[in-house]
Scaffold this motif. Structure first.
Motif, PDB file in Angstrom:
ATOM      1  N   ILE A  14       0.962  -1.171  -0.104  1.00 12.55           N
ATOM      2  CA  ILE A  14       0.034   0.018  -0.001  1.00 12.55           C
ATOM      3  C   ILE A  14       0.809   1.148   0.178  1.00 12.55           C
ATOM      4  CG2 ILE A  14      -1.620   1.422   1.408  1.00 12.55           C
ATOM      5  CD1 ILE A  14      -2.717  -1.559   2.486  1.00 12.55           C
ATOM      6  N   LEU A  15       1.970   1.104   0.660  1.00 12.06           N
ATOM      7  CA  LEU A  15       2.790   2.314   0.880  1.00 12.06           C
ATOM      8  C   LEU A  15       4.223   1.768   0.538  1.00 12.06           C
ATOM      9  CD1 LEU A  15       3.442   5.453   1.605  1.00 12.06           C
ATOM     10  CD2 LEU A  15       3.598   4.420   3.886  1.00 12.06           C
ATOM     11  N   GLU A  16       4.789   1.976  -0.526  1.00  9.72           N
ATOM     12  CA  GLU A  16       6.043   1.164  -0.730  1.00  9.72           C
ATOM     13  C   GLU A  16       7.230   1.831  -0.002  1.00  9.72           C
ATOM     14  OE1 GLU A  16       7.160  -0.537  -4.235  1.00  9.72           O
ATOM     15  OE2 GLU A  16       4.969  -0.524  -4.981  1.00  9.72           O
ATOM     16  N   LEU A  17       8.133   1.133   0.681  1.00  7.37           N
ATOM     17  CA  LEU A  17       9.065   1.719   1.446  1.00  7.37           C
ATOM     18  C   LEU A  17      10.503   1.053   0.458  1.00  7.37           C
ATOM     19  CD1 LEU A  17       8.048   1.127   4.877  1.00  7.37           C
ATOM     20  CD2 LEU A  17       7.913   3.168   3.796  1.00  7.37           C
ATOM     21  N   PRO A  18      11.475   1.934   0.863  1.00  6.52           N
ATOM     22  CA  PRO A  18      12.855   1.232   0.251  1.00  6.52           C
ATOM     23  C   PRO A  18      13.132   0.180   0.992  1.00  6.52           C
ATOM     24  CG  PRO A  18      13.079   3.132   1.328  1.00  6.52           C
ATOM     25  CD  PRO A  18      11.673   3.201   1.320  1.00  6.52           C
ATOM     26  N   PRO A  19      13.685  -1.009   0.350  1.00  6.69           N
ATOM     27  CA  PRO A  19      14.248  -2.115   0.812  1.00  6.69           C
ATOM     28  C   PRO A  19      15.291  -1.944   1.911  1.00  6.69           C
ATOM     29  CG  PRO A  19      15.112  -2.198  -1.342  1.00  6.69           C
ATOM     30  CD  PRO A  19      14.176  -0.708  -1.212  1.00  6.69           C
ATOM     31  N   VAL A  20      15.187  -2.594   2.960  1.00  5.71           N
ATOM     32  CA  VAL A  20      16.343  -2.642   4.001  1.00  5.71           C
ATOM     33  C   VAL A  20      17.053  -4.018   4.186  1.00  5.71           C
ATOM     34  CG1 VAL A  20      16.563  -2.472   6.617  1.00  5.71           C
ATOM     35  CG2 VAL A  20      14.852  -1.202   5.438  1.00  5.71           C
ATOM     36  N   ALA A  21      18.285  -3.905   3.894  1.00  7.77           N
ATOM     37  CA  ALA A  21      19.102  -4.929   3.540  1.00  7.77           C
ATOM     38  C   ALA A  21      18.559  -6.029   2.691  1.00  7.77           C
ATOM     39  CB  ALA A  21      19.337  -5.601   5.257  1.00  7.77           C
TER      40      ALA A  21
ATOM     41  N   THR B   9      13.231  -0.704  -8.001  1.00  4.03           N
ATOM     42  CA  THR B   9      13.646  -1.336  -6.701  1.00  4.03           C
ATOM     43  C   THR B   9      13.070  -2.678  -6.167  1.00  4.03           C
ATOM     44  OG1 THR B   9      11.740   0.177  -5.543  1.00  4.03           O
ATOM     45  CG2 THR B   9      14.493   1.028  -5.521  1.00  4.03           C
ATOM     46  N   HIS B  10      11.966  -2.906  -7.084  1.00  8.60           N
ATOM     47  CA  HIS B  10      11.235  -4.315  -6.536  1.00  8.60           C
ATOM     48  C   HIS B  10      11.444  -5.243  -7.700  1.00  8.60           C
ATOM     49  CE1 HIS B  10       9.702  -1.540  -3.771  1.00  8.60           C
ATOM     50  NE2 HIS B  10       9.149  -2.572  -2.987  1.00  8.60           N
TER      51      HIS B  10
END
Lengths: 250, 185
Positions: A14-21, B9-10
């Motif tokens: 729903i709210l895309e966040l940048p990937p962490v590790a 990014t995905h």
């Protein structure tokens, strides 16, 4: 794929966040329903206890009833020593119950139909059980796998069985809840699509659509029962496992 | 349909999605970290809210009610004991009053009885004296009458003797004869 009965379980961001590790931690529909569950529980209970009175109103009675229900369960099984786990068991019970019930309503997404969630909860329970056992009994915790008072050769048989049954606990605990939720929702979806498909054919077929419709109704009733029952089973098994390490003399 | 146009990014995640497309979304492991992360966050917050705020509040209310009920029961017990004491005191006062009234009645009765006995005795004494006096008078009168009867008998005997013999008899002899006759009966 649109009408696959498994569609309902897919997770969308729903709210895309940048990937962490390298892991995707986006706020998804499952995150939304988890948040909703927590808000409903905390908000509902806080609202019910906003002006607590000696003679409780309807909402306050409900809040107190849930409190006494879980509290009574722990006291009956473990005695007063188990009451320090009360907040955890209460949170677990309410979270699973509300998440299960939320899946029954308009925007059906069931957090607890995902093995990742149920396994995490089960592993949390088992970690608490192991830590409690080690803290209370130290090395004596491992007597859990070797009950006293048996002839020596029996331990060769009993100890592996005890270890396997202990290791199986998080798996059975998580799969029971996950599979119940999954199966119920898949069945509902399948009967629902039968109704739509038969209705679309028209004529005599449309009349036959009454049958899957009735089944869907019946299953919906059953699912409400299952929603409560699975939350209860998860909570009571947690308490029973805790009791094993609180009172280690079986 | 399940997947919106891929953001750069995905890309990796979407490859995994593609692989799981035909199977259970539950087994799409690319979603696991996100699920577990958000579960930890939401369940952790739930635990904090419940253990710090909501549950203590409910517990306090229930405890207060139990305390209040226990207090009220104690108070009721105390008041009942008080009422019992008062009832006992009343019974005792009533019993005392009854006993006292009984005693007074008995005393009065005894006093009256004594007075009546005294007066009766006095009246009896007076009566006995009067009776004695009357008896003494009767006796004296009887003796006088008897004496008169003897004199009359002697006179009559002397008159009879004088008539028969023609001479007057010796009065002393007559008197002696009369006495002897009276003695013979």
């Amino acid at each position: 794929m649109e009408h696959s009965p498994l569609e309902q379980f897919s997770i969308h961001p729903i709210l895309e966040l940048p990937p962490v590790a390298g892991m995707d931690l986006s706020f998804t529909n499952t995150s939304l329903f988890m948040t909703l569950s927590v808000l409903l529980i905390v908000g509902g209970l806080s609202l019910a206890m906003r002006r607590p009175s000696m003679v409780p109103g309807r909402a306050q009675s409900l809040a107190e009833m849930s409190y006494e229900f879980v509290g009574g369960m722990i006291r009956d099984i473990t005695g007063p020593e188990g009451m320090k786990f009360f907040p955890y068991v209460f949170a677990l019970f309410m979270f699973i119950l509300v998440a299960n019930l939320l899946g029954m309503f308009v925007l059906p997404f069931t957090v607890t139909s995902h093995i990742a969630v149920t396994l995490s909860l089960a592993l949390t329970t088992i970690c608490i059980v192991i830590l409690t056992g080690l803290i209370r009994h130290g090395f004596g915790f491992f007597k859990l796998f070797a009950p006293s008072g048996l002839p020596i050769y029996m331990y060769l048989l009993i100890t592996p069985i005890e270890i396997i049954s202990f290791v199986a606990r998080p798996i059975t605990l998580s799969v029971r809840l996950f599979a119940n939720m999954l199966a119920g929702h898949v069945m509902l979806k399948i009967f629902g699509s039968f109704v739509v498909a038969l209705g679309g054919l028209g004529g005599i077929w449309a009349a036959l659509a009454v049958l899957p419709l009735g089944a869907a109704f019946a299953i919906t009733g059953l699912e409400f029962l299952v929603a409560f029952l699975q939350a209860y089973v998860f909570a009571i098994l947690t308490v029973i496992y805790l009791n094993d390490v609180i009172h280690m003399n079986h | 349909m399940a997947h919106p146009p891929t953001p750069v990014t995905h890309a990796v995640e979407d490859a995994a999605h593609g692989a799981a497309e035909g199977g259970l979304p539950q087994l799409d492991f690319a979603t696991w970290p996100g699920q577990i992360f958000w579960l930890a966050v939401t369940f952790g917050l739930l635990y904090l809210f419940l253990s710090r705020s909501v549950l203590p509040k409910i517990g306090t209310v229930i405890e207060e009610r139990l305390d209040k009920i226990a207090d009220d029961l104690d108070e009721a017990g105390r008041l009942k004991a008080q009422a019992d004491d008062a009832a006992k005191a009343y019974e005792k006062a009533l019993g005392d009053a009854r006993a006292k009234a009984h005693a007074i009645a008995g005393e009065t009765r005894d006093k009256l009885n004594a007075e009546i006995a005294k007066e009766t005795e006095a009246a009896e004494t007076v009566f006995a004296e009067k009776t004695d006096a009357a008896e003494a008078r009767i006796r004296k009168t009887t003796q006088a009458a008897l004496a008169n009867v003897r004199d009359a008998a002697a006179d009559a005997a002397a008159a009879i003797v004088a008539k028969l013999s023609g001479g007057a008899p010796d009065p002393a002899a007559v008197s002696k004869a009369v006495d002897a006759a009276a003695k013979r009966g």
